[in-house]
Design an enzyme around this catalytic site. Sequence first.
Site, PDB file in Angstrom:
ATOM      1  N   ASN A   9       0.869  -1.181   0.000  1.00  0.00           N
ATOM      2  CA  ASN A   9       0.000   0.000   0.000  1.00  0.00           C
ATOM      3  C   ASN A   9       0.905   1.230   0.000  1.00  0.00           C
ATOM      4  O   ASN A   9       1.493   1.561   1.028  1.00  0.00           O
ATOM      5  CB  ASN A   9      -0.888  -0.046   1.262  1.00  0.00           C
ATOM      6  CG  ASN A   9      -1.704   1.223   1.444  1.00  0.00           C
ATOM      7  OD1 ASN A   9      -1.795   2.060   0.544  1.00  0.00           O
ATOM      8  ND2 ASN A   9      -2.311   1.360   2.619  1.00  0.00           N
ATOM      9  N   LYS A  11       0.135   4.252  -0.259  1.00  0.00           N
ATOM     10  CA  LYS A  11      -0.498   5.452   0.343  1.00  0.00           C
ATOM     11  C   LYS A  11      -0.254   6.656  -0.567  1.00  0.00           C
ATOM     12  O   LYS A  11      -0.208   6.493  -1.786  1.00  0.00           O
ATOM     13  CB  LYS A  11       0.011   5.662   1.775  1.00  0.00           C
ATOM     14  CG  LYS A  11      -0.120   4.381   2.596  1.00  0.00           C
ATOM     15  CD  LYS A  11       0.061   4.559   4.072  1.00  0.00           C
ATOM     16  CE  LYS A  11      -0.151   3.218   4.766  1.00  0.00           C
ATOM     17  NZ  LYS A  11      -0.039   3.306   6.208  1.00  0.00           N
ATOM     18  N   HIS A  96      -9.439   1.131   5.101  1.00  0.00           N
ATOM     19  CA  HIS A  96      -8.150   1.365   5.782  1.00  0.00           C
ATOM     20  C   HIS A  96      -8.359   2.351   6.934  1.00  0.00           C
ATOM     21  O   HIS A  96      -9.156   3.282   6.825  1.00  0.00           O
ATOM     22  CB  HIS A  96      -7.121   1.907   4.780  1.00  0.00           C
ATOM     23  CG  HIS A  96      -5.734   1.902   5.351  1.00  0.00           C
ATOM     24  ND1 HIS A  96      -5.297   2.876   6.207  1.00  0.00           N
ATOM     25  CD2 HIS A  96      -4.717   1.015   5.223  1.00  0.00           C
ATOM     26  CE1 HIS A  96      -4.053   2.585   6.581  1.00  0.00           C
ATOM     27  NE2 HIS A  96      -3.681   1.463   5.995  1.00  0.00           N
ATOM     28  N   GLU A  98      -6.711   4.771   7.934  1.00  0.00           N
ATOM     29  CA  GLU A  98      -6.491   6.192   7.618  1.00  0.00           C
ATOM     30  C   GLU A  98      -7.733   6.795   6.957  1.00  0.00           C
ATOM     31  O   GLU A  98      -8.012   7.987   7.118  1.00  0.00           O
ATOM     32  CB  GLU A  98      -5.240   6.339   6.725  1.00  0.00           C
ATOM     33  CG  GLU A  98      -3.973   6.123   7.553  1.00  0.00           C
ATOM     34  CD  GLU A  98      -2.787   5.550   6.805  1.00  0.00           C
ATOM     35  OE1 GLU A  98      -2.766   5.593   5.562  1.00  0.00           O
ATOM     36  OE2 GLU A  98      -1.869   5.030   7.476  1.00  0.00           O
ATOM     37  N   GLU A 168      -5.311  -4.831  10.784  1.00  0.00           N
ATOM     38  CA  GLU A 168      -4.338  -3.756  10.935  1.00  0.00           C
ATOM     39  C   GLU A 168      -4.589  -3.001  12.233  1.00  0.00           C
ATOM     40  O   GLU A 168      -5.355  -2.030  12.252  1.00  0.00           O
ATOM     41  CB  GLU A 168      -4.459  -2.782   9.751  1.00  0.00           C
ATOM     42  CG  GLU A 168      -4.364  -3.476   8.416  1.00  0.00           C
ATOM     43  CD  GLU A 168      -3.604  -2.631   7.412  1.00  0.00           C
ATOM     44  OE1 GLU A 168      -2.822  -3.218   6.662  1.00  0.00           O
ATOM     45  OE2 GLU A 168      -3.765  -1.399   7.408  1.00  0.00           O
ATOM     46  N   GLY A 174       2.570   2.401  10.754  1.00  0.00           N
ATOM     47  CA  GLY A 174       3.518   3.490  10.574  1.00  0.00           C
ATOM     48  C   GLY A 174       4.241   3.897  11.851  1.00  0.00           C
ATOM     49  O   GLY A 174       4.897   4.930  11.901  1.00  0.00           O
ATOM     50  N   SER A 214       3.580  -1.936  10.427  1.00  0.00           N
ATOM     51  CA  SER A 214       5.028  -2.003  10.665  1.00  0.00           C
ATOM     52  C   SER A 214       5.621  -3.374  10.346  1.00  0.00           C
ATOM     53  O   SER A 214       6.542  -3.836  11.014  1.00  0.00           O
ATOM     54  CB  SER A 214       5.366  -1.591  12.102  1.00  0.00           C
ATOM     55  OG  SER A 214       4.960  -0.251  12.316  1.00  0.00           O
TER      56      SER A 214
END
Length: 251
Positions: A9, A11, A96, A98, A168, A174, A214
């Site tokens: 991904n 992003k 996701h 985010e 996730e 991240g 991560s």
Amino acid sequence: MRKNIVAGNWKMNKTLQEGIHLAEELNNILKNKKVSCDIILAPPFTHLASIAQVVDPKLIKVAAQNCSDKEQGAYTGEVSAEMIKSTGASHVIIGHSERRQYYHETNEIIKNKITIALKTGLNPIFCFGELLAERESNRHFEVVKTQLHESLFALSPDDFSKIVLSYEPVWAIGTGKNASVEQAEEIHAFVRQELQKKYGQQVANDTTILYGGSCKPSNAKELFSSADVDGGLIGGASLVAADFMGIIESF
Ligand code: PGA
């Protein structure tokens, strides 16, 4: 039988030229290697058509990172599932964290996106996972269960079989702090149990459940060795060919 998958991904990273370069680099490496997982790249919308053209679909599949919850019409700035499909992409990441966090996507909006993606013939990669506060208050199982039930569990078994799941935990994305193998396995096994209750043992066995957060070459092997972890959705470490290949080769 479920598949092992490593998905990158990207992003909101890489210009079109940089993205094409990375996709070509990976495609060239993979031409001469035998790997034991499917590989998916999820670049930004603007790169989809170009990248779908430079990669061999037998080696690399292409995914969008999001799609609209509307089919078509006057929705300025939105990109529909059908548009994504027309670029040559086969998958779309939906839900996701985010998107949930910064763009206020609810389980209901995500459910609509999943429905439209499936109707269009795209395979959704459905992301779910708890926030740090939810884990610290021991609510992670409940949160994950609600996400699955509210966004996916109205699907027919046939539609459900086209979905890839990706656990996730938001606190691991991240941050450099991945979930431990035990933490990942515990949730993945729990999800498989929920799938078994809703769709039966066969579907539970056949569903691919990725881990994201991560994941890097140094921890991928351990994470993927878990019985219920079938690969990874990789953010940061998918932006450099050597790192991404290191993860792919963990299988
Ligand atoms: P990360 O992101 O690998 O950079 O933690 C994972 C993801 O958000 O899919």
